[in-house]
Design a protein around this motif. Sequence first.
Motif, short mmCIF file in Angstrom:
data_model
loop_
_atom_site.label_atom_id
_atom_site.label_comp_id
_atom_site.label_asym_id
_atom_site.label_seq_id
_atom_site.Cartn_x
_atom_site.Cartn_y
_atom_site.Cartn_z
N GLU A 182 0.83 -1.20 0.00
CA GLU A 182 0.00 0.00 0.00
C GLU A 182 0.87 1.26 0.00
N LYS A 183 1.96 1.21 0.78
CA LYS A 183 2.86 2.36 0.85
C LYS A 183 3.50 2.62 -0.51
N GLY A 184 3.95 1.56 -1.18
CA GLY A 184 4.58 1.71 -2.48
C GLY A 184 3.64 2.29 -3.52
N ARG A 185 2.38 1.83 -3.50
CA ARG A 185 1.41 2.37 -4.46
C ARG A 185 1.12 3.84 -4.20
N ALA A 186 1.04 4.22 -2.94
CA ALA A 186 0.81 5.63 -2.60
C ALA A 186 2.00 6.49 -3.04
N GLN A 187 3.22 5.97 -2.81
CA GLN A 187 4.40 6.72 -3.23
C GLN A 187 4.45 6.87 -4.75
N LEU A 188 4.04 5.83 -5.46
CA LEU A 188 4.06 5.89 -6.92
C LEU A 188 3.07 6.92 -7.44
N GLU A 189 1.90 7.02 -6.82
CA GLU A 189 0.92 8.01 -7.25
C GLU A 189 1.46 9.42 -7.11
N ASN A 193 3.14 13.05 -10.11
CA ASN A 193 2.98 14.50 -10.00
C ASN A 193 4.29 15.20 -9.69
N TRP A 194 5.07 14.61 -8.78
CA TRP A 194 6.35 15.24 -8.43
C TRP A 194 7.33 15.17 -9.59
N TRP A 195 7.22 14.15 -10.43
CA TRP A 195 8.06 14.07 -11.62
C TRP A 195 7.81 15.28 -12.51
N TYR A 196 6.53 15.60 -12.72
CA TYR A 196 6.20 16.77 -13.52
C TYR A 196 6.58 18.05 -12.79
N PHE A 197 6.32 18.10 -11.49
CA PHE A 197 6.53 19.32 -10.73
C PHE A 197 8.01 19.70 -10.66
N SER A 198 8.87 18.72 -10.41
CA SER A 198 10.29 19.01 -10.19
C SER A 198 10.96 19.63 -11.41
N PHE A 199 10.74 19.02 -12.58
CA PHE A 199 11.41 19.59 -13.75
C PHE A 199 10.73 20.88 -14.20
N THR A 200 9.43 21.01 -13.94
CA THR A 200 8.74 22.24 -14.35
C THR A 200 9.24 23.43 -13.55
N VAL A 201 9.41 23.26 -12.24
CA VAL A 201 9.91 24.35 -11.42
C VAL A 201 11.31 24.75 -11.85
N SER A 202 12.16 23.77 -12.12
CA SER A 202 13.52 24.09 -12.55
C SER A 202 13.52 24.79 -13.90
N LEU A 203 12.57 24.41 -14.79
CA LEU A 203 12.49 25.07 -16.07
C LEU A 203 12.04 26.52 -15.93
N VAL A 204 11.07 26.76 -15.07
CA VAL A 204 10.58 28.11 -14.87
C VAL A 204 11.71 29.02 -14.40
N ILE A 205 12.53 28.48 -13.49
CA ILE A 205 13.63 29.28 -12.96
C ILE A 205 14.73 29.47 -14.01
N ALA A 206 15.11 28.39 -14.70
CA ALA A 206 16.27 28.44 -15.59
C ALA A 206 15.95 29.02 -16.96
N LEU A 207 14.76 28.71 -17.51
CA LEU A 207 14.47 29.16 -18.87
C LEU A 207 14.29 30.66 -18.96
N THR A 208 13.98 31.30 -17.85
CA THR A 208 13.95 32.76 -17.88
C THR A 208 15.32 33.30 -18.24
N VAL A 209 16.36 32.62 -17.76
CA VAL A 209 17.73 33.02 -18.07
C VAL A 209 18.14 32.54 -19.46
N VAL A 210 17.88 31.25 -19.76
CA VAL A 210 18.32 30.66 -21.02
C VAL A 210 17.69 31.38 -22.21
N VAL A 211 16.38 31.53 -22.19
CA VAL A 211 15.70 32.15 -23.33
C VAL A 211 16.10 33.61 -23.47
#
Length: 592
Positions: A182-189, A193-211
């Motif tokens: 049960e714990k593993g399934r909850a962590q996977l769920e 979302n955190w997979w999407y969240f983590s790279f999106t936050v880093s992109l928001v911060i970095a792409l302002t500089v890169v672009v």
Amino acid sequence: MENVLTKTSSSSADSDITRAPPNSLLPPKKEAGGWRSVKYILGNESFEKLASMGLIANLTVYLQTRFNMDGIQLVNVFNIWSGSTNVTPLLGAFLSDTYLGRFRTLICGSTASFLGMVVMSLIAGIPNLRPLRCTGGPNCQKPEFWQLGVLYLGLGLLAIGAGGVRPCNIAFGADQFDTRTEKGRAQLESFFNWWYFSFTVSLVIALTVVVYVQTNVSWVIGYGIPAACLFFSIVIFLIGKHTYIITKPQGSVFVDMAKVIVAACKKRAMSLESTPENSFYDPPWIESDQRVTKLAHTNMFKFFDKAALIADASELDDKGLPRNSWRLCSVQQVEQLKLVVGLVPVWITGIGCFITMDQMNTFGLMQAIQSNNKIHNFKIPPGWMGLSSMICLSTWIFIYEQIYLPYAKKRSKKNVRLTMRQRINTGIVMAILCMVVAGIVEKNRRETALKQGSLLSPQSILLLLPQFSLSGLNEGFAAVAVMEYYTNHLPESMRTLAGAIFFLSFSASSYLNTVIVNVVHHVTAKLGKTPWLGGRDLNKVKLDNFYYLIAGLALLNLLYFNLFSCRYLEKNADKRPGSRHEDKGLEMNENV
């Protein structure tokens, strides 16, 4: 664990055997996997996405301003390349499952992406590798074939890299959790979302500089930064190697699926009526890997059951194995194909959602190029428009995971997550609104530009923010839900395939969008006074009508999902492999 014996020598002929310190005195060895491993995977993912999006976010601007491409050629190059980066994951999934494994495939893919970004940096730094810059006149120099060849080489390496990274990063992260608990399934769920969240936050911060650097400072430095990020992504991923759960390749499911299709077609004339269960080839299950799930026989897509039907005893050898694996397959192989076929209705829905996002990456940025980007004395780079999509996406995920869910769980003490159907429906509605708003804004932008008699419209670039924000919410609701559905629907041994199928839907949307754009361009150019698409100047076409057309297609997608494909979503929700509801769901299978 047995005590370790060590032998020590002395000056005498005799030697003494001494025991190592008791295990209780040794520090406990940390278990592999879990969030301890995922932090390295998310770090790698963040830098890899920063690099790839550092290219994608401004590629439209680069192709138009540095390679002098007109609207149709630009959209074709962008969409075909984007489609290729999303179809190569099928090859990557095959190599990962058959030969390399997910860890090695990720390393190879990251290296190819790094080399691709190096080529793009060289193109930006060496003037002879691109045409002369257009000063705004009607006769801009077109790129030479060999210059396009170098450009396609860089983009091709990036597509190959995407083929190794995209099908494996989600699957490799999911491997770190034990979904039998049960714990593993909850962590996977939460991981999705955190997979999407983590790279999106880093992109928001970095792409302002890169672009900003790409647009206002130097394209060489602007492309050098993503190349450096890819190098760091490889380093971070290798640092965490000792913490990973690395599964061995189990063989390609693609070959098994092909065998099932061929075998079923060979036996298409045979009848399954009144066929006893023991007539199917279902050998005893040998659990060589605890993460490989035994699939029970179901009644869905019964045509494929013919592949496992033992038509004659001569089809088996003395050891009970098939003499011809392309004529007789196991029930396990048949059920794997059924799971993939069951994804198709929802997969089509995903394509409809992603077509809207494609418009913002091309025509949306072209709108930004011909809008007033001055705010006081500061010029907003057109590539920054994509940041509003990422900000809305990450904001929604943060509110959902950190505010809504904890509060709702305290109130109800139950699982209060939005269902996949609710999230996909919401995403499609956001896609419709995105296109309608984009059409209204574009019509006003064009009219004000024509009234002023200039290429650039006096309309502020900030008026494009709503359509980009709605595109981000479309991704935040629909894309995350579709990705979660693919991964949960297939067993753990097929997760690489799930990632490949997810990105294949992006590829299909890019190719389909290319067809739609070219058909609309040719039809409207012949039938109307003013074509809807074409040329370098949006003021001479009616892009708003094209946006309304895409909104109409999104509305059809909403009807298709609710009237048809959502039934497969709900039917498969409670019987996914590894689910605690699997047995109950299997009993509820209906004939299809």
